[in-house]
Design a protein around this motif. Structure first.
Motif, PDB file in Angstrom:
ATOM      1  N   ARG A  84     -15.836   1.745 -16.702  1.00 23.23           N
ATOM      2  CA  ARG A  84     -16.907   1.104 -15.939  1.00 23.23           C
ATOM      3  C   ARG A  84     -17.328  -0.221 -16.571  1.00 23.23           C
ATOM      4  O   ARG A  84     -17.450  -1.250 -15.899  1.00 23.23           O
ATOM      5  CB  ARG A  84     -18.098   2.044 -15.841  1.00 23.23           C
ATOM      6  N   ALA A  85     -17.548  -0.212 -17.886  1.00 24.80           N
ATOM      7  CA  ALA A  85     -18.064  -1.408 -18.565  1.00 24.80           C
ATOM      8  C   ALA A  85     -17.026  -2.518 -18.670  1.00 24.80           C
ATOM      9  O   ALA A  85     -17.330  -3.684 -18.437  1.00 24.80           O
ATOM     10  CB  ALA A  85     -18.563  -1.033 -19.964  1.00 24.80           C
ATOM     11  N   GLU A  86     -15.803  -2.164 -19.024  1.00 18.16           N
ATOM     12  CA  GLU A  86     -14.785  -3.173 -19.308  1.00 18.16           C
ATOM     13  C   GLU A  86     -13.912  -3.541 -18.108  1.00 18.16           C
ATOM     14  O   GLU A  86     -13.326  -4.615 -18.090  1.00 18.16           O
ATOM     15  CB  GLU A  86     -13.887  -2.689 -20.450  1.00 18.16           C
ATOM     16  N   VAL A  91     -15.734   5.629 -11.856  1.00 22.42           N
ATOM     17  CA  VAL A  91     -15.053   6.876 -11.517  1.00 22.42           C
ATOM     18  C   VAL A  91     -15.776   8.037 -12.180  1.00 22.42           C
ATOM     19  O   VAL A  91     -16.383   7.878 -13.232  1.00 22.42           O
ATOM     20  CB  VAL A  91     -13.562   6.868 -11.942  1.00 22.42           C
ATOM     21  N   ASP A  92     -15.695   9.201 -11.548  1.00 23.09           N
ATOM     22  CA  ASP A  92     -16.292  10.373 -12.172  1.00 23.09           C
ATOM     23  C   ASP A  92     -15.261  11.059 -13.063  1.00 23.09           C
ATOM     24  O   ASP A  92     -14.086  10.694 -13.074  1.00 23.09           O
ATOM     25  CB  ASP A  92     -16.861  11.331 -11.121  1.00 23.09           C
ATOM     26  N   ARG A  93     -15.710  12.040 -13.830  1.00 21.53           N
ATOM     27  CA  ARG A  93     -14.809  12.717 -14.774  1.00 21.53           C
ATOM     28  C   ARG A  93     -13.666  13.418 -14.058  1.00 21.53           C
ATOM     29  O   ARG A  93     -12.528  13.408 -14.531  1.00 21.53           O
ATOM     30  CB  ARG A  93     -15.582  13.714 -15.634  1.00 21.53           C
ATOM     31  N   GLY A  94     -13.948  14.005 -12.897  1.00 20.15           N
ATOM     32  CA  GLY A  94     -12.904  14.688 -12.138  1.00 20.15           C
ATOM     33  C   GLY A  94     -11.798  13.743 -11.723  1.00 20.15           C
ATOM     34  O   GLY A  94     -10.611  14.055 -11.839  1.00 20.15           O
ATOM     35  N   ARG A  95     -12.177  12.584 -11.231  1.00 16.87           N
ATOM     36  CA  ARG A  95     -11.172  11.590 -10.816  1.00 16.87           C
ATOM     37  C   ARG A  95     -10.361  11.127 -12.012  1.00 16.87           C
ATOM     38  O   ARG A  95      -9.139  10.968 -11.942  1.00 16.87           O
ATOM     39  CB  ARG A  95     -11.871  10.408 -10.149  1.00 16.87           C
TER      40      ARG A  95
END
Length: 123
Positions: A84-86, A91-95
């Motif tokens: 997300r930051a870079e 995305v969520d952990r499942g994805r």
């Protein structure tokens, strides 16, 4: 004075709070997707033959519970936050886990005995 408390309707609770469109990790419909993005396949297309690739953000009919250590969970969460930051990928952990699983299975299909999966499981 009535004893019943009047509650707001669902439309009042879940109304948009700004005029800007909501930011989403994955578009809700093909019309929202960028022109160069691949179109989502229908369920009938996915059923036969099964697609090669991670399923992404769809409704999943099957569930599998996997237990991980605290360190593994922390590594997954740190990776999710770095994506997300870079890289601007929300995305969520499942994805994240489905994508990683897809990469491992794809590499196993391509390299079989010489795959990283076989080497790690033998170690």
């Amino acid at each position: 004075m009535p004893r019943r408390v009047s509650l707001p309707a669902a439309d009042d609770l879940f109304r948009p709070t700004s005029d800007k469109p909501a930011v989403r990790a994955v578009p809700d419909s093909p019309e929202d997707a960028p022109a160069d993005a691949p179109a989502k396949k229908s369920r009938a297309t996915k059923a036969a033959p099964a697609p090669k690739g991670a399923s992404g953000r769809i409704r999943h009919d099957e569930k599998m519970t996997v237990y991980v250590t605290a360190d593994e969970l922390l590594a997954i969460e740190q990776t999710r936050l770095r994506l997300r930051a870079e890289h601007g990928l929300a995305v969520d952990r499942g994805r994240l886990v489905r994508e990683a699983l897809h990469l491992v299975l794809e590499e196993f299909e391509a390299h079989g005995e010489d795959s990283a999966l076989v080497r790690r499981l033998r170690a």
